[in-house]
Design a protein around this motif. Structure first.
Motif, PDB file in Angstrom:
ATOM      1  N   GLN A  89       0.817  -1.209   0.000  1.00 54.07           N
ATOM      2  CA  GLN A  89       0.000   0.000   0.000  1.00 54.07           C
ATOM      3  C   GLN A  89       0.856   1.266   0.000  1.00 54.07           C
ATOM      4  N   GLN A  92       1.569   1.751  -3.596  1.00 52.54           N
ATOM      5  CA  GLN A  92       0.374   2.250  -4.268  1.00 52.54           C
ATOM      6  C   GLN A  92       0.143   3.730  -3.987  1.00 52.54           C
ATOM      7  N   ASP A  93       0.529   4.175  -2.797  1.00 50.95           N
ATOM      8  CA  ASP A  93       0.378   5.593  -2.471  1.00 50.95           C
ATOM      9  C   ASP A  93       1.297   6.459  -3.328  1.00 50.95           C
TER      10      ASP A  93
END
Length: 416
Positions: A89, A92-93
């Motif tokens: 994540q 993904q950020d």
């Protein structure tokens, strides 16, 4: 309502090395994704019938949007296995940050204002990575558990209140070490009061002689934190200039300069919070001028305006008021210093004239005090007040609230 709590981390030397490595890899990925967007933009931004027939026509391809770039992350971990050590994540950020940056360049923000061309970031300017989701049980005593990184010691100078839910966590590298910012969701925001007493309403006039003046004539002195620290900053800046570029001594001097600037910013922020708490403990409605602070920051008064930090103060004041169920109202700044607060007659005066003398009604008082009364009068001149509160990420619009001022004018407004 979202609020942020920031704590200082106490990582070990090995953890500091690992955090620096994470930031270095994320910075490289950010620049790669941004270069991919620029490559598409330069090759496909004009229609094919608008290009010259003599130029080379590259192979057309789809626009690398958020989802297509997000799908490249599994392949990235196969070709570069060391990226598998970073939480998915967090990677993904990075894709989301590239999307937001490039969209503001092409389309603009929600107000339609476009930003400049995005720049590639060197390692020294990529300082933050974010966990978009994190468990509430991540805090364990004096340590925090970061997914795929491990437990890191943290200084919990204040406990998270009961009922608050942790939404995101951002790790930031500053001059004096690493900090973690927890974004909390608070469901216990009080409703705005249905009516306010006349003596609980005031107007404030922001200035450079005094930081602010209230409609009651009370003033708050301006601390001028940056100007007080200029002598020390000048010494350290000379020390940086004398060091050889790329040397360890220059790196240490730059870190020392950054720490000094951070101290100035922390003092200014502390002053803003204390001033906002004082105003809201005394008043329920605070009106201020809707100033063009960015425009003022480009004038000859730029250093003084930026040192005062009006924009940050108004943001803090609005946030604290919303959290307490109170109101902060921006009003028009047109002729607040020129109009007489007693009779409304316009009395032209230049900026260096600091005293208001009205030849029509004989009103004589300080210029800033006169402006603060005018700001208050403009705020209470309507029975329905609409306050727009611009927060850093949420931008909440407060509901219209009726204020009963127990005056003849308001009674006529209610009756009509």
């Amino acid at each position: 309502m979202r609020i942020a709590y920031q704590y200082k981390l106490r990582p070990t030397k090995l953890q500091v090395t690992e955090l620096d490595r994470w930031l270095s890899m994320l910075c490289a990925q950010y620049n790669y994704l941004l270069a991919d967007r620029f490559n598409w933009y330069e090759q496909n931004r004009c229609a094919i019938d608008a290009c010259s027939l003599l130029c080379h026509l590259p192979q057309l391809r789809d626009n690398p949007d958020y989802f297509s770039q997000k799908k490249t992350l599994p392949q990235l971990k196969k070709t570069h296995p060391w990226y598998s050590e970073i939480y998915s994540q967090v990677l993904q950020d990075v894709v989301k940050r590239v999307k937001v940056t490039f969209d503001r360049f092409l389309k603009g923000d929600r107000n339609g204002k476009r930003s400049g061309r995005p720049r590639f970031k060197p390692h020294s300017r990529y300082r933050t990575f974010t966990y978009p989701q994190i468990k509430d049980s991540c805090l364990d005593g004096n340590s925090i558990n970061l997914p795929m990184f491990g437990k890191v010691k943290v200084i919990l100078h204040r406990q998270i209140p009961d009922g608050f839910k942790i939404k995101t966590a951002s790790v930031t590298k500053k001059a004096d070490g690493y900090y973690i910012t927890l974004s909390l969701e608070d469901q216990t925001v009080p409703e705005i009061k249905p009516d306010f007493k006349p003596n609980k309403i005031t107007g404030i006039d922001l200035g450079l002689k005094d930081f602010l003046t209230t409609a009651d004539g009370e003033t708050v002195a301006i601390p001028q934190h940056y100007r007080q620290a200029q002598k020390r900053l000048k010494v350290i800046q000379k020390r940086v200039s004398r060091r050889t570029k790329g040397s360890n001594r220059r790196r240490k001097a730059i870190q020392q300069l950054g720490c000094q600037h951070q101290k100035v910013a922390a003092r200014r922020k502390d002053f803003h919070f204390k001033t906002a708490n004082y105003l809201l403990s005394k008043y329920d409605v605070v009106a201020h001028e809707d100033l063009n602070i960015k425009g003022l920051a480009r004038t000859r008064l730029a250093k003084s305006v930026l040192d005062a930090g009006w924009s940050d103060f108004l943001l803090i004041l609005t946030f604290k008021a919303e959290k307490a169920g109170l109101l902060v109202i921006p009003v028009s700044a047109y002729n607040t210093s020129q109009d007489c607060s007693n009779c409304g007659e316009k009395v032209p005066k230049k900026l260096h004239i600091r005293w208001h003398d009205c030849p029509n009604c004989g009103c004589s008082l300080d210029r800033d005090h006169n402006a603060a009364i005018n700001i208050k009068n403009r705020a209470v001149g309507h029975s329905v007040l609409k306050a727009k509160s611009l927060l850093s990420d949420s931008r909440i619009v407060l509901e219209a609230c009726t204020i009963d001022l127990y005056s003849d004018w308001c009674r006529r407004c209610h009756s009509s």
